[in-house]
Design an enzyme around this catalytic site. Structure first.
Site, mmCIF file in Angstrom:
data_model
loop_
_atom_site.group_PDB
_atom_site.id
_atom_site.type_symbol
_atom_site.label_atom_id
_atom_site.label_comp_id
_atom_site.label_asym_id
_atom_site.label_seq_id
_atom_site.Cartn_x
_atom_site.Cartn_y
_atom_site.Cartn_z
ATOM 1 N N TRP A 47 60.430 -0.404 28.790
ATOM 2 C CA TRP A 47 59.427 -1.066 27.950
ATOM 3 C C TRP A 47 58.370 -0.047 27.509
ATOM 4 O O TRP A 47 57.992 0.002 26.344
ATOM 5 C CB TRP A 47 58.780 -2.204 28.740
ATOM 6 C CG TRP A 47 57.803 -3.042 27.988
ATOM 7 C CD1 TRP A 47 58.048 -4.203 27.314
ATOM 8 C CD2 TRP A 47 56.386 -2.789 27.837
ATOM 9 N NE1 TRP A 47 56.895 -4.690 26.753
ATOM 10 C CE2 TRP A 47 55.853 -3.850 27.062
ATOM 11 C CE3 TRP A 47 55.529 -1.780 28.279
ATOM 12 C CZ2 TRP A 47 54.511 -3.919 26.720
ATOM 13 C CZ3 TRP A 47 54.177 -1.856 27.944
ATOM 14 C CH2 TRP A 47 53.691 -2.926 27.174
ATOM 15 N N LEU A 103 53.274 -22.869 47.066
ATOM 16 C CA LEU A 103 54.317 -21.882 46.730
ATOM 17 C C LEU A 103 54.207 -20.728 47.711
ATOM 18 O O LEU A 103 53.105 -20.246 47.989
ATOM 19 C CB LEU A 103 54.085 -21.355 45.299
ATOM 20 C CG LEU A 103 54.985 -20.186 44.847
ATOM 21 C CD1 LEU A 103 56.434 -20.657 44.651
ATOM 22 C CD2 LEU A 103 54.478 -19.575 43.537
ATOM 23 N N HIS A 139 54.572 -0.717 34.174
ATOM 24 C CA HIS A 139 54.314 -1.461 35.416
ATOM 25 C C HIS A 139 53.057 -2.323 35.271
ATOM 26 O O HIS A 139 53.006 -3.451 35.751
ATOM 27 C CB HIS A 139 54.164 -0.503 36.595
ATOM 28 C CG HIS A 139 55.396 0.335 36.834
ATOM 29 N ND1 HIS A 139 56.653 -0.211 36.866
ATOM 30 C CD2 HIS A 139 55.568 1.670 37.027
ATOM 31 C CE1 HIS A 139 57.545 0.753 37.077
ATOM 32 N NE2 HIS A 139 56.911 1.893 37.178
ATOM 33 N N ASP A 182 63.144 -5.795 36.395
ATOM 34 C CA ASP A 182 63.604 -4.485 35.925
ATOM 35 C C ASP A 182 63.243 -4.273 34.457
ATOM 36 O O ASP A 182 63.165 -5.233 33.693
ATOM 37 C CB ASP A 182 65.130 -4.410 36.120
ATOM 38 C CG ASP A 182 65.635 -2.985 36.027
ATOM 39 O OD1 ASP A 182 64.825 -2.036 36.096
ATOM 40 O OD2 ASP A 182 66.863 -2.814 35.880
ATOM 41 N N GLY A 183 63.071 -3.000 34.094
ATOM 42 C CA GLY A 183 62.873 -2.659 32.678
ATOM 43 C C GLY A 183 61.459 -2.235 32.311
ATOM 44 O O GLY A 183 61.173 -2.019 31.136
HETATM 45 C C1 FPP Z 1 61.505 -1.796 37.767
HETATM 46 O O1 FPP Z 1 61.375 -1.217 36.490
HETATM 47 C C2 FPP Z 1 60.215 -2.215 38.292
HETATM 48 C C3 FPP Z 1 59.584 -1.653 39.371
HETATM 49 C C4 FPP Z 1 60.154 -0.527 40.138
HETATM 50 C C5 FPP Z 1 58.249 -2.109 39.816
HETATM 51 C C6 FPP Z 1 57.902 -3.559 39.666
HETATM 52 C C7 FPP Z 1 56.433 -3.685 39.702
HETATM 53 C C8 FPP Z 1 55.683 -4.522 38.950
HETATM 54 C C9 FPP Z 1 56.259 -5.536 38.084
HETATM 55 C C10 FPP Z 1 54.189 -4.453 38.921
HETATM 56 C C11 FPP Z 1 53.420 -4.818 40.125
HETATM 57 C C12 FPP Z 1 53.880 -5.996 40.868
HETATM 58 C C13 FPP Z 1 53.148 -6.658 41.763
HETATM 59 C C14 FPP Z 1 53.741 -7.773 42.530
HETATM 60 C C15 FPP Z 1 51.756 -6.328 42.030
HETATM 61 P P1 FPP Z 1 61.858 0.273 36.261
HETATM 62 O O2 FPP Z 1 60.680 1.174 36.407
HETATM 63 O O3 FPP Z 1 63.008 0.595 37.154
HETATM 64 O O4 FPP Z 1 62.315 0.199 34.751
HETATM 65 P P2 FPP Z 1 63.472 1.056 34.049
HETATM 66 O O5 FPP Z 1 64.767 0.640 34.689
HETATM 67 O O6 FPP Z 1 63.361 0.617 32.610
HETATM 68 O O7 FPP Z 1 63.138 2.500 34.249
#
Ligand code: FPP
Length: 245
Positions: free
Chosen positions: A28, A134, A40, A23-24
């Site tokens: 960021w 893994l 992302h 999350d985050g």
């Molecule tokens: C949450 O942050 C994160 C996500 C919804 C997406 C996670 C995806 C990745 C880390 C990139 C791709 C991953 C792979 C495995 C290819 P948020 O957008 O909810 O952050 P916020 O709470 O600060 O708005």
């Protein structure tokens, strides 16, 4: 070797299965006046870091919450950026994942993905299928309540078909119909960015997981942060509802 990794090895008890709510990313990016998808993209680097960290520490299963069913309600531009990232991850990383013995499995309502994303999922699953160092579980279009309802529906259908009796509807039978059927439950759940929530992630499987929440935003999360979480895990007294000897 990292000093933290050395301490982890000295202690010995490495979590077999780690689950992470990444999350985050949005915060960021916003904090740097960048569009959310940049967060992302930076988050993808953190995925590389934790995969390498898990391999080095000897973790057997890593489950990442990459996209929830609720995330389908985000703006179309953000959804398409996330799906493109998934495809990019597969295109760029598959060879190295296979080489390092990482078996990738993607779970969730994959029928909702577009054709090219489904193709990427099939591709990475197939090309890494023989990995045994893994298991990387990517939860995409995933909801834990949806997963449990699906398992319950399957059992109801089996009861109607006469292949399962109501008395056979047990915790074990339900667990066997989840996406994680053949895996140990997570020992450790890590959530980044400081939120104290489970957010519809592995509700059944996390019953006895140790929870670790860090204020670090996901794109800033490194393998040293992962090792801090494992070291904290090693200090915990896990009782599974019993008393310690
Ligand atoms: C949450 O942050 C994160 C996500 C919804 C997406 C996670 C995806 C990745 C880390 C990139 C791709 C991953 C792979 C495995 C290819 P948020 O957008 O909810 O952050 P916020 O709470 O600060 O708005």
């Amino acid at each position: 070797m990292s000093d933290r990794l050395e301490r982890i090895r000295l202690h010995g008890a490495v979590p077999q299965h780690i689950a992470i709510i990444m999350d985050g990313n949005g915060r960021w990016a916003t904090g740097r006046a960048l569009p959310r998808p940049h967060g992302h993209l930076a988050g993808m680097q953190a995925v590389r870091e934790v995969v390498a960290g898990c391999l080095d520490a000897g973790v057997e299963v890593l489950t990442l919450f990459a996209f929830s069913t609720e995330n389908w309600q985000r703006p179309a531009s953000e959804i398409s950026a996330l799906m493109s990232l998934l495809e990019e991850y597969v295109a760029k990383e598959t060879a190295e994942l296979a080489e390092r013995g990482v078996k990738v499995r993607v779970v969730g309502e994959l029928g909702r993905l577009g054709e090219s994303s489904r193709q990427a999922v099939d591709d990475v699953s197939q090309r890494t299928g023989s990995g045994s160092n893994l298991l990387l579980n990517l939860c995409i279009s995933y909801s834990s309540r949806g997963e449990i309802a699906r398992a319950a529906r399957q059992m109801a259908e089996e009861v109607v078909a006469g292949t399962l009796t109501p008395a056979e509807v047990t915790e074990e039978a339900l667990g066997k119909r989840l996406y994680t059927a053949d895996l140990p439950d997570p020992d450790l759940l890590i959530r980044t960015s400081g939120e104290m929530r489970i957010s519809n992630f592995l509700l059944w499987q996390l019953a006895y997981a140790e929870l670790y929440v860090t204020p670090v935003l996901w794109p800033d999360f490194t393998r040293e942060h992962l090792y801090d979480a494992i070291l904290e895990f090693q200090r915990r007294d896990r009782r599974f509802g019993r008393v310690t000897a």
